[in-house]
Design a protein around this motif. Structure first.
Motif, mmCIF file in Angstrom:
data_model
loop_
_atom_site.group_PDB
_atom_site.id
_atom_site.type_symbol
_atom_site.label_atom_id
_atom_site.label_comp_id
_atom_site.label_asym_id
_atom_site.label_seq_id
_atom_site.Cartn_x
_atom_site.Cartn_y
_atom_site.Cartn_z
ATOM 1 N N ASP A 216 5.218 -1.116 8.062
ATOM 2 C CA ASP A 216 6.670 -1.144 8.240
ATOM 3 C C ASP A 216 7.406 -0.856 6.940
ATOM 4 N N TRP A 217 6.720 -1.118 5.794
ATOM 5 C CA TRP A 217 7.405 -1.007 4.513
ATOM 6 C C TRP A 217 6.794 0.022 3.569
ATOM 7 N N LEU A 218 5.479 0.131 3.514
ATOM 8 C CA LEU A 218 4.822 1.052 2.563
ATOM 9 C C LEU A 218 5.476 0.951 1.188
ATOM 10 N N PRO A 219 5.235 -0.135 0.474
ATOM 11 C CA PRO A 219 5.960 -0.405 -0.771
ATOM 12 C C PRO A 219 5.659 0.601 -1.880
ATOM 13 N N HIS A 220 6.556 0.679 -2.836
ATOM 14 C CA HIS A 220 6.330 1.507 -4.026
ATOM 15 C C HIS A 220 5.248 0.899 -4.912
ATOM 16 N N VAL A 221 5.250 -0.425 -4.997
ATOM 17 C CA VAL A 221 4.329 -1.149 -5.877
ATOM 18 C C VAL A 221 3.697 -2.286 -5.084
ATOM 19 N N HIS A 222 2.391 -2.434 -5.219
ATOM 20 C CA HIS A 222 1.703 -3.563 -4.584
ATOM 21 C C HIS A 222 0.766 -4.200 -5.598
ATOM 22 N N VAL A 223 0.881 -5.530 -5.747
ATOM 23 C CA VAL A 223 0.028 -6.282 -6.666
ATOM 24 C C VAL A 223 -0.808 -7.280 -5.874
ATOM 25 N N ASP A 224 -2.084 -7.310 -6.164
ATOM 26 C CA ASP A 224 -3.023 -8.240 -5.545
ATOM 27 C C ASP A 224 -3.476 -9.209 -6.633
ATOM 28 N N TYR A 286 -9.700 -2.188 -0.773
ATOM 29 C CA TYR A 286 -9.181 -3.245 -1.643
ATOM 30 C C TYR A 286 -7.656 -3.338 -1.559
ATOM 31 N N GLY A 287 -7.142 -4.439 -2.102
ATOM 32 C CA GLY A 287 -5.704 -4.623 -2.166
ATOM 33 C C GLY A 287 -5.018 -3.800 -3.224
ATOM 34 N N ASP A 288 -5.785 -3.066 -4.042
ATOM 35 C CA ASP A 288 -5.158 -2.107 -4.966
ATOM 36 C C ASP A 288 -5.343 -0.670 -4.453
ATOM 37 N N THR A 289 -6.577 -0.311 -4.071
ATOM 38 C CA THR A 289 -6.830 1.076 -3.664
ATOM 39 C C THR A 289 -6.172 1.438 -2.338
ATOM 40 N N PHE A 290 -6.257 0.562 -1.341
ATOM 41 C CA PHE A 290 -5.659 0.910 -0.045
ATOM 42 C C PHE A 290 -4.166 1.207 -0.184
ATOM 43 N N PRO A 291 -3.379 0.370 -0.858
ATOM 44 C CA PRO A 291 -1.979 0.738 -1.059
ATOM 45 C C PRO A 291 -1.820 2.049 -1.833
ATOM 46 N N ILE A 292 -2.685 2.301 -2.810
ATOM 47 C CA ILE A 292 -2.602 3.557 -3.556
ATOM 48 C C ILE A 292 -2.758 4.744 -2.624
ATOM 49 N N TYR A 293 -3.713 4.669 -1.691
ATOM 50 C CA TYR A 293 -3.945 5.781 -0.771
ATOM 51 C C TYR A 293 -2.835 5.901 0.267
ATOM 52 N N ASN A 294 -1.892 4.946 0.234
ATOM 53 C CA ASN A 294 -0.695 5.025 1.065
ATOM 54 C C ASN A 294 0.564 5.281 0.230
ATOM 55 N N PRO A 424 1.748 12.315 7.753
ATOM 56 C CA PRO A 424 2.150 11.406 6.667
ATOM 57 C C PRO A 424 0.994 10.627 6.062
ATOM 58 N N LYS A 425 0.036 10.190 6.877
ATOM 59 C CA LYS A 425 -1.109 9.433 6.357
ATOM 60 C C LYS A 425 -2.266 10.357 5.956
ATOM 61 N N GLY A 426 -1.949 11.586 5.592
ATOM 62 C CA GLY A 426 -2.980 12.570 5.274
ATOM 63 C C GLY A 426 -3.906 12.164 4.137
ATOM 64 N N THR A 427 -3.352 11.526 3.096
ATOM 65 C CA THR A 427 -4.198 11.107 1.972
ATOM 66 C C THR A 427 -5.196 10.050 2.420
ATOM 67 N N LEU A 428 -4.745 9.103 3.205
ATOM 68 C CA LEU A 428 -5.646 8.073 3.715
ATOM 69 C C LEU A 428 -6.716 8.694 4.605
ATOM 70 N N VAL A 429 -6.343 9.678 5.418
ATOM 71 C CA VAL A 429 -7.313 10.394 6.250
ATOM 72 C C VAL A 429 -8.376 11.041 5.378
ATOM 73 N N GLN A 430 -7.931 11.711 4.333
ATOM 74 C CA GLN A 430 -8.874 12.381 3.433
ATOM 75 C C GLN A 430 -9.883 11.386 2.857
ATOM 76 N N VAL A 431 -9.396 10.244 2.415
ATOM 77 C CA VAL A 431 -10.261 9.251 1.777
ATOM 78 C C VAL A 431 -11.245 8.648 2.778
#
Length: 816
Positions: A216-224, A286-294, A424-431
């Motif tokens: 719903d949000w797809l944040p700019h920054v995510h910290v785990d 992970y809580g860092d990589t998954f947000p990065i791929y989004n 839109p989720k093309g990068t996540l698909v690629q990964v």
């Protein structure tokens, strides 16, 4: 003048409100950092803030855990932003489609995904209080989303344990009980899953509920926020290599920007920290990589401490590390993250939009075919991630063939689908779909292969062309349950089939399975086909109605037949058509078993197969009468000499009388060699003598990885005439997590590696590849009237290797 007076009045009102807010210490009744706060108390504080400052905080419950604890999100921002929160969200999401003019930074802070890394939730309370009081200026152009505890079940498990066992006052000595958790520690969730490895696979209820809000949000920054060993200083971004190749230059650079700002505060306080080591950005869950791929700037922050630290502990160099210290560090990086994000809101929005526009991948489409149940399982995962896909009903497609590892094609006449990177989720698909992710450094923190076509057991090609989907129409299976039939037949080749069988057994319906292919009334059926006869179920007057209901629930296609006389193969009264006995299953827990590996089994039975299992703890296992059970599962772990001679003798006697052992991973070592079973550790080939040049000390770690396999995919051979392999083809792609290997059995080798040991995806060291040559993956041996099943590789790993689960079901139901 009027404007000035209005502004002064506004600032006075804001200051007055801030002063009225209670700090965490004031609200809880103890100084923050002197106790561990239980989850309900944390919820109470967040609810208090939401009630006291409704113009600046919106609190929502996005779900609940297995143990019924609420999962919270707190949206914190300026009064104007909170009043327009939905408009801000919608404007931000327009960026994923090339539109929108958002000017707000979206920062998501996730705390306590590992329950006994307990400082995080404490720090969250201090952080939100400061944002609502002294740091309100950060929020004028920033929306901060805070999840105060991702894993409440694990955190309360730790907090309650610590509060029960701590000294009064707390003891700094690391040898004291309060610094030494037991077997079931607080790290994992209810089912002992590591939620920080579940972002992509969504096997757990916490992850499934959280992903809806994240999308719903797809944040700019995510910290785990995390913790590590007591003696480690603080870790923050930038991360270590390897970085996945899809990570953008801006995502790399902004990690450096954030890291430098954190360092400024740590330097001023004389706090130690490190960057660019250990924690890489490769594994996608992970809580860092998954947000990065989004599209986010995803980061892990690691404070020294974890469950061992308690309220205070003496470190290896004689310093004292307190919970207050740990709170201060996480509090500092949290506020620093919001500060930098607020200062760079415009840049974050510009680059986020670019992330979703600049997608030019080698592979434009992934075409898949295979068993409909497996395709449906994959579709279910993609829907949760809001990844678009389409059906294919015909055609031939060229590209990189997953089955051969080279160029090839796949022909589809039914049961096909396509997933494109042109979305839109093309990068996540690629990964998630790429055949073999590029690894820039073989020293990595986790597995190096996860490609979904391998995980779901689907034939696939990666195409450089864009493939358009087709509309297959209604493909819901149609059952033909004739109440006057002799028998009812259905196939066996997926986990859904195993769920169907489990439900039949629970409802008292007797089922047979065939050990030979057969044809009847013009239709062909493979090994493992389920045969449900009216004669076997004559005792139940509601048999047909039950079968109709269960087949509809599981959308199983049932074929009715009016005879048991086959056209070819074995008749239904043959000894090759055996009754499937109702399994009475026990699984060992505690002591020698791995919590994570035990949890995977527990979760499989209760949340996937829906079949009862008895958990027997090692504390009292020796007093349990195994005669009450038909199957004993020994999860992976470190068994050493767990079974003494008398216990082994009793275990063998139980198997001889008809029991079944399923030994997984490290449990096999408790049975191999001289202990009377047929499994033997594969001996390492002797290296030819040669002159060795001494290696520099700093190169030792890289030399050791020659013996390692860091989660790589290997192609294996399958003997699908073996009951352990019913429902499979002649090849299987296994996820191998280490180099432990065993010789072929004298008979019963269901899945095994031949000479070729080059991984299809992921990293395997040169020495490790030699070690696993000609080794067993899955097999069984007859032992008296019973069976011992060996599972060297883990078919239930993290709950996401979908194509392995039928092997486990076969071990339960098909191997007699």
């Amino acid at each position: 003048m009027t404007r000035f007076l209005f502004l002064a009045a506004f600032l006075f009102a804001l200051s007055s409100t801030s002063q009225q807010l209670k700090s965490p210490s004031e609200f809880l009744g103890y100084e923050l950092g002197t106790e561990f706060t239980r989850h309900h108390e944390v919820v109470d504080y967040y609810e208090y803030l939401a009630e006291a400052a409704p113009d600046r905080i919106k609190l929502t419950v996005y779900g609940q855990t297995n143990e019924r604890r609420p999962l919270l999100l707190a949206y914190v921002s300026s009064p104007d932003n909170i009043a327009n929160l939905e408009t801000i969200r919608q404007e931000h999401l327009k960026s994923t489609k090339g539109g929108g003019n958002s000017e707000k930074a979206i920062v998501w802070l996730s705390y306590n995904v590992h329950g006994n890394e307990s400082v995080s939730t404490e720090a969250s309370m201090k952080t939100i209080y400061e944002l609502l009081t002294s740091k309100g200026s950060y929020l004028e152009n920033t929306v901060v989303i805070m999840d105060p505890c991702v894993n409440p079940d694990g955190r309360d498990r730790y907090s309650n344990w610590y509060n029960q066992y701590k000294n009064t006052p707390h003891q700094l000595d690391p040898n004291s009980k309060e610094h030494n958790e037991g077997w079931w520690n607080g790290r994992s969730n209810h089912y002992m899953f590591d939620l920080n490895r579940d972002w992509a696979w969504l096997t757990q209820v916490e992850s499934q509920q959280r992903i809806k809000k994240f999308n719903d949000w797809l944040p700019h920054v995510h910290v785990d926020f995390h913790e590590q060993g007591v003696d480690n200083p603080y870790y923050f971004a930038p991360a270590a290599e390897p970085y996945h190749e899809v990570i953008t230059d801006f995502q790399r650079d902004f990690q450096i920007t954030l890291g430098k700002n954190h360092a400024k505060y740590f330097d001023a306080n004389g706090w130690f920290y490190f960057t660019k080591e250990v924690f890489d950005l490769f594994y996608p869950s992970y809580g860092d990589t998954f947000p990065i791929y989004n599209g986010s700037i995803g980061m892990t922050y690691e404070q020294g401490g974890s469950g061992r630290a308690g309220l205070g502990i003496i470190t290896g160099i004689g310093d004292t590390l307190t919970l207050k210290d740990r709170i201060a560090h996480h509090f500092t990086t949290g506020l620093s993250t919001v500060e930098v994000s607020s200062q760079n809101a415009k840049k974050l929005n510009e680059e986020f939009k670019k992330f979703y526009q600049n997608q030019n991948f080698k592979y434009k489409s992934y075409v898949l075919k295979g068993n409909k149940d497996k395709l449906d399982a994959l579709k279910s995962l993609l829907e949760k991630h809001e990844i678009q896909f389409g059906d294919l009903s015909s055609g031939s497609y060229k590209g990189h063939a997953y089955g051969s590892g080279s160029n090839g094609n796949v022909s589809i006449d039914k049961n096909g689908m396509v997933v494109s990177t042109n979305q839109p989720k093309g990068t996540l698909v690629q990964v998630l779909f790429e055949p073999n992710a590029k690894l820039t450094d073989s020293l990595t923190y986790d597995i190096t292969a996860w490609s979904l076509p391998y995980a779901y057991g689907l034939e696939a090609i990666a195409s450089t062309s864009l493939v358009a989907p087709q509309n297959n129409g209604d493909v819901t299976p149609k059952s033909m349950i004739d109440p006057d039939s002799y028998a009812y037949l259905t196939d066996w080749n997926s986990l859904k089939d195993a769920k169907f069988l489990a439900e039949l057994i629970k409802k008292g319906i007797r089922v047979r399975k065939t050990d030979h292919p057969f044809s009847i009334e013009g239709k062909s059926f493979e090994r493992g086909t389920l045969i449900i006869t009216k004669g076997d179920n004559a005792h139940d007057p509601n048999f047909v109605r039950k079968l109709q209901t269960i087949s509809a629930t599981y959308q199983k296609e049932i074929v009715s037949t009016r005879t048991g006389f086959v056209d070819s193969g074995k008749d239904f009264g043959s000894s090759y058509v055996q009754m499937i006995a109702e399994p009475k299953i026990a699984v060992l827990s505690g002591g020698p078993t791995s919590t994570l590996r035990f949890g995977e089994i527990w979760h499989f039975f209760e949340q996937q197969l829906y079949y009862p299992v008895t958990v027997i703890d090692d504390d009292y296992a020796k007093r349990v009468d195994l005669a009450k059970y038909t199957i004993l599962i020994l999860p992976d772990g470190r068994y050493g000499n767990y079974f003494n001679e008398d216990q082994l003798s009793e275990l063998k006697d139980w198997v001889r009388k008809g029991g079944k052992i399923i030994a997984m991973g490290g449990a096999i070592s408790a049975l191999d060699g001289e202990k009377g079973f047929g499994i033997k550790t594969k001996e390492k080939e002797k290296e030819t003598e040669q002159t060795h040049i001494p290696l520099p000390y700093e190169d030792a770690e890289r030399e050791q990885i020659k013996d390692a396999i860091t989660g790589a995919v290997f192609k294996t051979k399958v003997d699908n005439t073996h009951p352990l392999a019913y429902g499979y083809g002649t090849d299987y792609f296994t996820l191998k997590l280490g180099s432990s290997s065993y010789d072929y059995l004298d008979g019963g080798n269901a899945v095994y590696i031949e000479d070729s040991t080059k991984p299809f995806s992921g990293f395997a060291g040169s020495k490790a590849q030699k070690k696993i040559s000609k080794s067993l993956i899955y097999g069984s041996e007859q032992f008296g009237r019973g069976q011992v099943i060996y599972m060297v590789d883990n078919p239930l790993f993290r709950g996401f290797w979908e194509n392995g689960k039928l092997f486990f079901a076969n071990a339960l139901f098909m191997v007699n």
